[in-house]
Design an enzyme around this catalytic site. Structure first.
Site, PDB file in Angstrom:
ATOM      1  N   GLN A   1       0.967  -1.389  -0.199  1.00 16.33           N
ATOM      2  CA  GLN A   1      -0.293   0.048  -0.121  1.00 16.33           C
ATOM      3  C   GLN A   1       0.358   1.399  -0.027  1.00 16.33           C
ATOM      4  OE1 GLN A   1      -2.531   2.628  -0.224  1.00 16.33           O
ATOM      5  NE2 GLN A   1      -3.575   0.545   0.265  1.00 16.33           N
TER       6      GLN A   1
ATOM      7  N   ARG B   1      -0.311   4.504   0.491  1.00 20.04           N
ATOM      8  CA  ARG B   1      -0.226   5.460   1.136  1.00 20.04           C
ATOM      9  C   ARG B   1      -0.275   5.388   2.721  1.00 20.04           C
ATOM     10  NH1 ARG B   1      -5.789   4.682   1.903  1.00 20.04           N
ATOM     11  NH2 ARG B   1      -6.534   5.496  -0.343  1.00 20.04           N
TER      12      ARG B   1
ATOM     13  N   LEU C   1     -20.737  -0.536  -0.476  1.00 26.24           N
ATOM     14  CA  LEU C   1     -20.682  -0.893  -1.925  1.00 26.24           C
ATOM     15  C   LEU C   1     -20.411  -1.207  -3.351  1.00 26.24           C
ATOM     16  CD1 LEU C   1     -22.753   2.687  -2.035  1.00 26.24           C
ATOM     17  CD2 LEU C   1     -24.178   0.701  -0.914  1.00 26.24           C
ATOM     18  N   GLN C   2     -19.349  -0.594  -2.916  1.00 22.42           N
ATOM     19  CA  GLN C   2     -18.012  -1.532  -4.129  1.00 22.42           C
ATOM     20  C   GLN C   2     -17.299  -2.169  -2.875  1.00 22.42           C
ATOM     21  OE1 GLN C   2     -15.739   1.133  -5.680  1.00 22.42           O
ATOM     22  NE2 GLN C   2     -14.913  -0.225  -6.885  1.00 22.42           N
TER      23      GLN C   2
ATOM     24  N   GLU D   1      -8.423  -0.039   0.654  1.00 18.18           N
ATOM     25  CA  GLU D   1      -7.304   0.405   1.859  1.00 18.18           C
ATOM     26  C   GLU D   1      -8.274   0.646   3.508  1.00 18.18           C
ATOM     27  OE1 GLU D   1      -4.604   0.142   5.256  1.00 18.18           O
ATOM     28  OE2 GLU D   1      -4.893  -1.064   3.290  1.00 18.18           O
ATOM     29  N   ARG D   2      -9.324   2.135   2.402  1.00 16.85           N
ATOM     30  CA  ARG D   2     -10.067   2.971   2.876  1.00 16.85           C
ATOM     31  C   ARG D   2     -11.379   2.746   3.650  1.00 16.85           C
ATOM     32  NH1 ARG D   2     -11.059   8.314   0.319  1.00 16.85           N
ATOM     33  NH2 ARG D   2     -11.400   6.985  -0.977  1.00 16.85           N
ATOM     34  N   ARG D   3     -11.971   0.933   3.093  1.00 18.14           N
ATOM     35  CA  ARG D   3     -13.001   0.616   3.285  1.00 18.14           C
ATOM     36  C   ARG D   3     -12.846  -0.522   4.137  1.00 18.14           C
ATOM     37  NH1 ARG D   3     -13.597  -1.464  -2.199  1.00 18.14           N
ATOM     38  NH2 ARG D   3     -12.005  -0.366  -3.289  1.00 18.14           N
TER      39      ARG D   3
ATOM     40  N   GLU E   1      -5.561   2.948  -7.605  1.00 23.31           N
ATOM     41  CA  GLU E   1      -6.840   2.765  -6.889  1.00 23.31           C
ATOM     42  C   GLU E   1      -6.288   3.914  -6.426  1.00 23.31           C
ATOM     43  OE1 GLU E   1      -9.783   0.435  -3.392  1.00 23.31           O
ATOM     44  OE2 GLU E   1      -6.982   0.705  -3.302  1.00 23.31           O
TER      45      GLU E   1
ATOM     46  N   ARG F   1      -8.462   8.190  -6.651  1.00 24.59           N
ATOM     47  CA  ARG F   1      -8.788   9.175  -6.179  1.00 24.59           C
ATOM     48  C   ARG F   1      -8.457  10.528  -5.569  1.00 24.59           C
ATOM     49  NH1 ARG F   1     -10.579   3.426  -5.490  1.00 24.59           N
ATOM     50  NH2 ARG F   1     -12.684   3.412  -5.150  1.00 24.59           N
TER      51      ARG F   1
END
Length: 284
Positions: free
Chosen positions: A41, A43, A64-65, A84-86, A117, A121
């Site tokens: 990752q 970030r 949702l995803q 990662e954020r999800r 990804e 974003r």
């Protein structure tokens, strides 16, 4: 090799509907505790406020995803590829499991997909992006051109981003914490020594210098003759033209315009960048 038209080709290949191998592609509910973070990752930090907002949304509407994960055939555990954020927000929201798609992915693919990804974003800072590019080069032997193809950027843009890693630690820290912008950092790269870069960094912060003022200062300290200011009535037009040329060529451009003519200076910082510029300018 065919150039990809933009970001996300790798992610598109991971979602259902693209003829995945047998046994893959179905959305599954996987326990959160069985999913470990992606070691590739790029970030480094996620703002807590954004995570809390996403966690609130997940509590109300669910995820949702689906996440994208890969499975270790020996341990049975899963490693995150994308989302990662999800995943972090789901933990905050108190979920015990999350929807995910299981895919086979090499270490290189895991880094590429996590990078793509985040770039889609615009979550990555310039240094995080540069470090991810560097890993693709160091660990997988990718050239700047190959990196550019994978992330939908020009080769010049990739090379310029990687050059940020040559800045002194104090300058990189100022860029990471937002004390200076990427434009300031690129201007500092024109200076011949790290001592000069640090000195001008202090002046930027103390005086609140703009990127343009910093460029003028670095030209002075770097031995380049400062450009003569454009007439006040044409300055916005000149700046607009410079910006369009910068975007088109992927490098710094200086337009010096006067009543009887002027100069158009195109800056490059390596033989690779020069070759790319020549390809663009001499295409026909």
């Amino acid at each position: 090799m065919t150039r990809k038209s933009g970001l996300g080709k790798g992610l598109d290949a991971l979602i259902p509907g693209n003829q995945p191998p047998a046994g893959e592609g179905n959305i599954q509910q996987i326990p959160i505790e069985a999913i470990s973070a992606n070691p590739y990752q790029p970030r480094h930090e996620v703002e807590n406020q954004h995570l809390e907002e996403l966690a609130d949304s997940i509590r109300q509407h669910g995820i949702l995803q689906p996440l994208i994960v890969t499975r270790d055939p020996f341990s049975g555990q899963y490693s995150l590829i994308a989302g990662e954020r999800r995943l972090r927000a789901a933990r905050l929201a108190g979920l015990e499991s999350v929807p995910a798609i299981v895919r086979l992915a090499s270490e290189q693919q895991r880094l590429e997909l996590a990078l793509i990804e985040n770039l889609q974003r615009t979550d990555l800072g310039p240094l995080e992006t540069a470090q991810a590019y560097q890993r693709l080069a160091d660990e997988f032997g990718l050239s700047h051109e190959e990196i550019a193809e994978r992330v939908g950027k020009s080769r010049v843009a990739v090379t310029n981003t990687l050059r940020l890693l040559k800045l002194p630690e104090s300058v990189q820290k100022a860029l990471a914490n937002g004390s200076i912008s990427e434009g300031h950092a690129r201007a500092l790269l024109q200076l011949p020594t790290s001592q000069a870069q640090i000195a001008v960094l202090q002046m930027i912060i103390e005086r609140g210098l703009s990127v343009r003022q910093t460029e003028e200062l670095t030209r002075k300290y770097g031995g380049e003759r400062p450009t003569r200011p454009a007439p006040a009535e044409t300055l916005p037009e000149i700046r607009s033209l410079e910006e369009k040329l910068r975007q088109q060529l992927g490098t710094r451009v200086t337009l010096q315009h006067g009543k009887k003519g002027g100069k158009l200076i195109i800056h490059y910082y390596s033989n690779e960048e020069l070759n790319t510029l020549l390809d663009q300018l001499l295409r026909d």
